[in-house]
Design an enzyme around this catalytic site. Structure first.
Site, PDB file in Angstrom:
ATOM      1  N   GLU A 133      -1.517 -10.395   1.939  1.00 33.55           N
ATOM      2  CA  GLU A 133      -0.733  -9.750   3.006  1.00 33.55           C
ATOM      3  C   GLU A 133      -0.072 -10.790   3.913  1.00 33.55           C
ATOM      4  O   GLU A 133      -0.276 -10.799   5.134  1.00 33.55           O
ATOM      5  CB  GLU A 133      -1.605  -8.797   3.821  1.00 33.55           C
ATOM      6  CG  GLU A 133      -2.014  -7.581   3.024  1.00 33.55           C
ATOM      7  CD  GLU A 133      -2.834  -6.569   3.813  1.00 33.55           C
ATOM      8  OE1 GLU A 133      -3.414  -6.944   4.842  1.00 33.55           O
ATOM      9  OE2 GLU A 133      -2.898  -5.406   3.391  1.00 33.55           O
ATOM     10  N   GLU A 139      -3.876  -2.328  -3.599  1.00 37.43           N
ATOM     11  CA  GLU A 139      -5.017  -1.813  -2.829  1.00 37.43           C
ATOM     12  C   GLU A 139      -4.694  -0.357  -2.508  1.00 37.43           C
ATOM     13  O   GLU A 139      -3.802  -0.081  -1.717  1.00 37.43           O
ATOM     14  CB  GLU A 139      -5.203  -2.580  -1.517  1.00 37.43           C
ATOM     15  CG  GLU A 139      -5.584  -4.031  -1.704  1.00 37.43           C
ATOM     16  CD  GLU A 139      -5.817  -4.765  -0.393  1.00 37.43           C
ATOM     17  OE1 GLU A 139      -6.062  -4.113   0.643  1.00 37.43           O
ATOM     18  OE2 GLU A 139      -5.733  -6.010  -0.411  1.00 37.43           O
TER      19      GLU A 139
HETATM   20  C1  GAL Z   1      -5.988  -4.817   3.581  1.00 44.44           C
HETATM   21  C2  GAL Z   1      -6.370  -6.219   3.141  1.00 44.44           C
HETATM   22  C3  GAL Z   1      -7.753  -6.239   2.505  1.00 44.44           C
HETATM   23  C4  GAL Z   1      -8.702  -5.503   3.383  1.00 44.44           C
HETATM   24  C5  GAL Z   1      -8.214  -4.089   3.617  1.00 44.44           C
HETATM   25  C6  GAL Z   1      -9.133  -3.264   4.476  1.00 44.44           C
HETATM   26  O1  GAL Z   1      -4.968  -4.798   4.508  1.00 44.44           O
HETATM   27  O2  GAL Z   1      -5.464  -6.754   2.224  1.00 44.44           O
HETATM   28  O3  GAL Z   1      -8.155  -7.569   2.339  1.00 44.44           O
HETATM   29  O4  GAL Z   1      -8.801  -6.199   4.571  1.00 44.44           O
HETATM   30  O5  GAL Z   1      -6.981  -4.151   4.265  1.00 44.44           O
HETATM   31  O6  GAL Z   1      -9.220  -3.685   5.787  1.00 44.44           O
END
Ligand code: GAL
Length: 663
Positions: free
Chosen positions: A145, A306
């Protein structure tokens, strides 16, 4: 290699090795085909400056690979280890108040720091040499990110020097810099580039031109930071892809530019989001817009790397996704153009900041309802993913979306409630709820493929962009322009010697002679026989001959004056909207504009039910998604057959139906 569609984010380093084989078996039984690993494991990979240890990751990759599960390797540069920070405290970032941020979270780094960059080069080279030919490794994600966690950081001495060098390249001389930044105001002239600072917090006010360049510089720095890793990886990993996890509309890096480095774009989608329950009407268009903007960054299918798989939460938590909702959200990603969905995370972590950001498995590690739901989902949807191969959403409307406009409005929002991205999303909502799909398109993009182009708040304007809009309308396009268009030049100075919207008056048939910022009030607008509310702003317009009035103001000292207009120009029509229409007015306006442009909804709209279409050279796929926790019905279109779902036209709570038609 087969197409891969479903995966999980896996952190074997958080668990005993003895558990890994069981995880792999559970993943395989669930239909998982790939994992992303290692993006925060710098210390495990390089426990000391001169010690590298890839053994644990080799073992995990091999163990999973033997069960048919491939790996995407993350470079762990989002989490520099304590030994490095201790030895080189100057790699820590400095905020705008001059305070150094400490170790203990993540992204505690300065991306311009040469020492830090040399550590990265060394580690990434070793990783790329090591994994570049590994048959179980399919791709890479540099860092995590990028941009977002850094917020307004960093303003350290290294960033200052890099900013000065960036300005020198851009402006060559301080005379040119002084002109571009309007430094005659408040005696801000520079005699030497060395006098320019990274913007620290000031006593009062900021120079908008300097701030815009600073934001551009920060974006370019992130692109450069990524490029360095991408070049190393490409050297050793010839047959593996490179992607990065975007965050929708997050703004710190120009995602169009970042996308040029990547094979495809990925995105992190958390619809249950940030703890507050929202109704589908409040939230769904934002989720849909987020997916559409991600697709638009490279104008090609994308991956979700994700996808929410449980309750979200760091210190406080969100609602539990209801049965069916996780599958619905994953389907929504696919419906907007995702070719693969990787769920975050495999197992809820027992330690650290994200103990309550839940994974598919709970802390106990025992499969429960989330595992079972997503297992069924994957088994049902995997064959569909094969059919969808090579398909893209079918779209006739483009919404112009630009990072520079976003930056300029962050610097000078005009009104407490005006945000550029928010405004763009308000136009998008009306389309989305009408079942009219849209792309987002950059200012440098191809406008010609759209029947209708919405271009809200085109505040920063260049002669080239003016010409592009004029050509688009002249050649038959329908264009919507709004208030605050053509106000500034590229240096963020106000344009003079012309009425707004500048040369675009030619297409719009209006000139803005005055305006009103609607602080703590709304304005009434009469459209046909009805009266509506509008917000934020009122432009007072002088019309050119031939300009048609669609709506008038119905309150304030300008009651009766035109507010929304249409002007034929060449083969097309240019609309001008002098205010921010409230929801009802927006719906009414866009219904009329879409009809005139010949843009029809995919299906007649039903509350909380979303529709999209993906199409390849073989078939069209219609997705109908019920975001409500109650049954809904919709009118089934002719010539389609049901591909996924029980009874076409009758949706269970959170059900998605997919219908298809061969072409
Ligand atoms: C995303 C990030 C992950 C994890 C997830 C939940 O933004 O890429 O590493 O932090 O959020 O908080």
């Amino acid at each position: 290699m087969e197409q891969l569609h479903f995966g999980v984010d896996y952190y074997p380093e958080h668990w005993e090795r003895a558990r890994w084989a069981k995880d792999a078996d559970l993943m395989r039984d669930m239909g998982i085909q790939m994992v992303r690993m290692a993006e925060f494991s710098w210390h495990k990979l390089q426990p000391r400056e001169d010690v590298f240890d890839f053994g644990w990751l080799d073992e995990a990759i091999e163990l999973l690979g033997r069960k048919g599960i491939y790996t995407i390797v993350g470079t762990p540069t989002a989490a520099p280890p304590a030994w490095m920070v201790h030895k080189h405290p100057d790699i820590l970032p400095m905020d705008r108040e001059g305070r150094v941020r400490g170790f203990g979270g993540r992204h505690h780094d300065c991306q311009s720091n040469p020492t830090y960059r040399s550590y990265i080069r060394k580690l990434v080279t070793k990783m790329a040499e090591h994994y570049g030919q590994n048959p179980y490794v399919i791709g890479w994600q540099p860092d995590n990110e990028l941009g977002n966690s850094h917020q307004e950081l960093c303003t350290c001495a290294s960033c200052r020097q890099h900013f000065q060098a960036w300005l020198r390249r851009k402006y060559q001389t301080t005379e040119e810099l002084n002109r571009a930044w309007g430094t005659a105001f408040w005696s801000q002239e520079y005699n030497d580039f060395a006098e320019v600072t990274a913007p620290r917090i000031t006593v009062t006010g900021e120079n908008p031109s300097a701030m815009l360049d600073w934001k551009r510089f920060c974006s370019d720095l992130i692109v450069d930071f990524t490029r360095e890793q991408v070049e190393i990886i490409r050297k050793y990993a010839k047959n593996q892809f490179i992607t990065h996890n975007y965050m929708g509309f997050a703004d710190k890096v120009d995602y169009y530019k970042l996308g040029e480095l990547l094979d495809f774009v990925s995105h992190d989608q958390y619809p249950g989001g940030f703890y507050l329950p929202k109704t589908p009407h409040e939230s769904n268009h934002i989720l849909a817009a987020t997916l559409d903007v991600v697709r638009s960054y490279k104008n090609q299918p994308f991956w979700i790397i994700e996808q929410q798989s449980g309750i979200t939460g760091w210190e406080i938590m969100g609602r539990a996704p209801a049965p069916g909702q996780l599958s619905l959200w994953a389907m929504q990603s696919i419906a907007h153009g995702a070719d693969a969905v990787v769920f975050f995370r495999w197992r809820t972590c027992a330690m650290g900041t994200e103990q309550y950001w839940h994974g598919i498995l709970p802390h106990s590690g025992n499969p429960g309802r989330r595992y079972e739901e997503l297992q069924d989902f994957i088994h049902e949807v995997n064959p569909l993913m094969e059919l969808l191969h090579g398909s893209m959403p079918q779209v006739q409307v483009g919404i112009v979306f630009s990072f520079e406009q976003e930056y300029a409005f962050q610097i000078q929002p005009h009104h407490r409630d005006l945000s550029y991205t928010g405004q763009v999303q308000k136009y998008y909502r009306a389309l989305c709820e009408r079942n009219v799909p849209a792309d987002f398109v950059p200012e440098h993009g191809d406008f010609s493929k759209y029947k209708l182009l919405l271009a809200p708040l085109q505040y920063i304007m260049s002669p080239e962009l003016e010409q592009k809009y004029l050509d688009f309308v002249r050649q038959g396009g329908h264009l919507l322009l709004t208030m605050r268009t053509g106000v500034k030049d590229k240096t963020n100075l106000c344009m003079t010697e012309r009425e707004l919207p500048g040369r675009l008056s030619e297409a719009a048939g209006v000139e803005v002679l005055d305006y009103d910022c609607l602080r703590d009030t709304q304005v009434k607008v009469r459209f046909g026989e009805e009266e509506f509310a509008a917000n934020i702003w009122s432009d007072l317009l002088r019309l050119w001959p031939g300009t048609e009035i669609l709506a008038n103001y119905a309150s304030e000292f300008y009651a009766g004056e035109p507010c929304i207009t249409a002007h034929p120009y060449g083969e097309g029509i240019c609309y001008y909207v002098g205010t921010e229409p409230g929801e009802a007015l927006m719906d009414r306006l866009l219904a009329q504009i879409c009809d005139t442009a010949g843009v029809r909804p995919i299906l007649p709209p039903v509350a909380d039910v979303e529709c999209t279409v993906r199409q390849n050279d073989r078939a069209r796929f219609l997705f109908v998604l019920n975001h409500a926790g109650e049954p809904r019905s919709y009118q089934t279109p002719e010539h389609y057959r049901l591909l996924k779902g029980q009874q076409a036209g009758k949706l269970q709570p959170y059900e998605t139906q997919v219908l298809t038609m061969e072409i």
